[in-house]
Design a protein around this motif. Structure first.
Motif, PDB file in Angstrom:
ATOM      1  N   GLN A  18       0.691  -1.245  -0.107  1.00 23.16           N
ATOM      2  CA  GLN A  18      -0.130  -0.141  -0.151  1.00 23.16           C
ATOM      3  C   GLN A  18       1.025   1.315  -0.062  1.00 23.16           C
ATOM      4  N   PHE A  19       0.475   2.318  -0.859  1.00 22.38           N
ATOM      5  CA  PHE A  19       1.336   3.413  -1.214  1.00 22.38           C
ATOM      6  C   PHE A  19       0.154   4.431  -1.135  1.00 22.38           C
ATOM      7  N   ALA A  20       0.625   5.671  -0.582  1.00 21.72           N
ATOM      8  CA  ALA A  20       0.004   7.029  -0.740  1.00 21.72           C
ATOM      9  C   ALA A  20       0.863   7.975  -1.483  1.00 21.72           C
ATOM     10  N   VAL A  21       0.030   8.529  -2.457  1.00 26.48           N
ATOM     11  CA  VAL A  21       0.730   9.732  -3.272  1.00 26.48           C
ATOM     12  C   VAL A  21      -0.012  10.968  -3.048  1.00 26.48           C
ATOM     13  N   VAL A  22       0.764  12.066  -2.570  1.00 27.49           N
ATOM     14  CA  VAL A  22       0.424  13.299  -2.104  1.00 27.49           C
ATOM     15  C   VAL A  22       0.604  14.267  -3.097  1.00 27.49           C
ATOM     16  N   GLY A  23      -0.166  14.726  -4.046  1.00 24.21           N
ATOM     17  CA  GLY A  23      -0.134  15.686  -5.254  1.00 24.21           C
ATOM     18  C   GLY A  23      -0.181  14.638  -6.384  1.00 24.21           C
ATOM     19  N   GLY A  28       3.079  13.082  -9.884  1.00 29.14           N
ATOM     20  CA  GLY A  28       2.473  12.228  -9.067  1.00 29.14           C
ATOM     21  C   GLY A  28       1.436  11.142  -9.610  1.00 29.14           C
ATOM     22  N   ARG A  29       0.965  11.480 -10.753  1.00 24.98           N
ATOM     23  CA  ARG A  29      -0.053  10.789 -11.533  1.00 24.98           C
ATOM     24  C   ARG A  29       0.748   9.684 -12.289  1.00 24.98           C
ATOM     25  N   ALA A  30       2.039   9.686 -12.787  1.00 26.46           N
ATOM     26  CA  ALA A  30       2.863   8.983 -13.161  1.00 26.46           C
ATOM     27  C   ALA A  30       3.211   7.770 -12.066  1.00 26.46           C
ATOM     28  N   VAL A  31       3.781   8.265 -10.732  1.00 26.83           N
ATOM     29  CA  VAL A  31       3.924   7.452  -9.722  1.00 26.83           C
ATOM     30  C   VAL A  31       2.662   6.660  -9.226  1.00 26.83           C
ATOM     31  N   CYS A  32       1.488   7.120  -9.211  1.00 27.71           N
ATOM     32  CA  CYS A  32       0.335   6.325  -9.200  1.00 27.71           C
ATOM     33  C   CYS A  32      -0.049   5.285 -10.107  1.00 27.71           C
ATOM     34  N   SER A  33       0.150   5.767 -11.458  1.00 26.80           N
ATOM     35  CA  SER A  33       0.010   4.869 -12.455  1.00 26.80           C
ATOM     36  C   SER A  33       0.985   3.612 -12.534  1.00 26.80           C
ATOM     37  N   SER A  34       2.178   3.828 -12.112  1.00 28.08           N
ATOM     38  CA  SER A  34       3.301   3.040 -12.338  1.00 28.08           C
ATOM     39  C   SER A  34       3.033   1.906 -11.304  1.00 28.08           C
ATOM     40  N   LEU A  35       2.772   2.357  -9.933  1.00 28.07           N
ATOM     41  CA  LEU A  35       2.564   1.412  -8.963  1.00 28.07           C
ATOM     42  C   LEU A  35       1.289   0.532  -9.034  1.00 28.07           C
ATOM     43  N   HIS A  36       0.374   1.278  -9.555  1.00 25.50           N
ATOM     44  CA  HIS A  36      -1.201   0.628  -9.552  1.00 25.50           C
ATOM     45  C   HIS A  36      -1.046  -0.613 -10.758  1.00 25.50           C
ATOM     46  N   HIS A  37      -0.196  -0.131 -11.759  1.00 25.55           N
ATOM     47  CA  HIS A  37       0.126  -1.293 -12.751  1.00 25.55           C
ATOM     48  C   HIS A  37       0.922  -2.532 -12.202  1.00 25.55           C
ATOM     49  N   LEU A  38       1.634  -1.983 -11.456  1.00 30.70           N
ATOM     50  CA  LEU A  38       2.753  -2.925 -10.922  1.00 30.70           C
ATOM     51  C   LEU A  38       2.060  -3.964  -9.923  1.00 30.70           C
ATOM     52  N   GLY A  39       0.691  -3.929  -9.503  1.00 30.31           N
ATOM     53  CA  GLY A  39      -0.316  -4.706  -8.634  1.00 30.31           C
ATOM     54  C   GLY A  39      -0.103  -4.018  -7.290  1.00 30.31           C
ATOM     55  N   TYR A  40       0.293  -2.719  -6.722  1.00 31.15           N
ATOM     56  CA  TYR A  40       0.329  -2.301  -5.835  1.00 31.15           C
ATOM     57  C   TYR A  40      -1.040  -1.557  -5.413  1.00 31.15           C
TER      58      TYR A  40
END
Length: 231
Positions: A18-23, A28-40
């Motif tokens: 589980q991760f939280a991305v603030v901003g 921030g969107r790129a980090v969210c998208s990458s982590l999400h597609h890696l299954g997190y």
């Protein structure tokens, strides 16, 4: 995932997923998208409701909420303090970035990664407890400069400021020679980790293996030694 992407994501070690991305700007969107597609599992946070809606619409994160991250009570109510890793991706608003980072560390978040826009910003983030500070634009600029001046180096994973693992096209000077003949360790101060065999890599290749121009090898060593390669 390529080697350069590991340079950032290696810092995101956590016992759960589980991760939280603030901003939720571009970074921030790129980090969210990458982590999400890696299954997190990712929670996106932003003060701008439109950005929150966009993240949810485009499915860049499992969850996204609108709140003021400079408010400790808002962060607590949203459960942000329960996350093991929080990425503060507020790069252009120094005050908000520093206050958010301080709120997270003062309330027990074990690992806070923060984006900085300047050296002063970095110092402030470290003062309030940021565990890892990154300069995405600077790092991207350095990577672009390297790719333009050393096109044979396909990818680079920086272990620290002085040492890297690089993926490099086998130079013409090495064509047809065995690994033992090249004496990479004594002549260049480098260790060979892998060599491409078609679409796969041979890990820890035999010293009698021959290298051929156009294939790819992965080496580890100091940046100074890597720069000595005839590529």
């Amino acid at each position: 995932m390529n080697l350069s992407s590991l340079s950032f994501f290696r810092s995101l070690r956590t016992v759960n997923k589980q991760f939280a991305v603030v901003g939720l700007g571009r970074f921030g969107r790129a980090v969210c998208s990458s982590l999400h597609h890696l299954g997190y599992e990712v929670l996106g946070v932003d003060f701008d409701e439109k950005r929150v809606s966009q993240v949810l619409t485009d499915q860049w994160a499992a969850h996204a909420i609108q709140l003021d991250s400079t408010s400790p009570s808002a962060l607590k109510e949203a459960g942000i303090f329960e996350f093991d890793t929080v990425i503060v991706a507020i790069g252009n608003y120094v005050e908000e970035s520093v206050i958010t980072t301080m709120n997270l560390k003062e309330n027990g978040v074990p690992h806070v990664v923060a984006k900085a826009s300047s050296e002063i910003h970095e110092k402030l983030l470290r003062k309030v407890g940021a565990d890892h500070v990154i300069f995405p634009e600077h790092e991207m600029g350095c990577a672009l400069a390297r790719s333009l001046t050393r096109p044979s180096i396909l990818d680079r994973f920086e272990l620290d400021p002085d040492h890297s693992i690089v993926e490099v096209v086998v130079p013409a000077e090495f064509d047809g020679r065995t690994i033992a003949e090249l004496e990479l360790r004594s002549r260049y101060g480098l260790n060979l980790l892998a060599v491409s065999q078609g679409e796969k890599f041979e890990i820890n290749p035999s010293p009698v293996m021959r290298l051929y121009k156009g294939s790819v090898m992965v080496v580890i060593g100091s940046n100074r030694c890597i720069d000595r390669l005839p590529v």
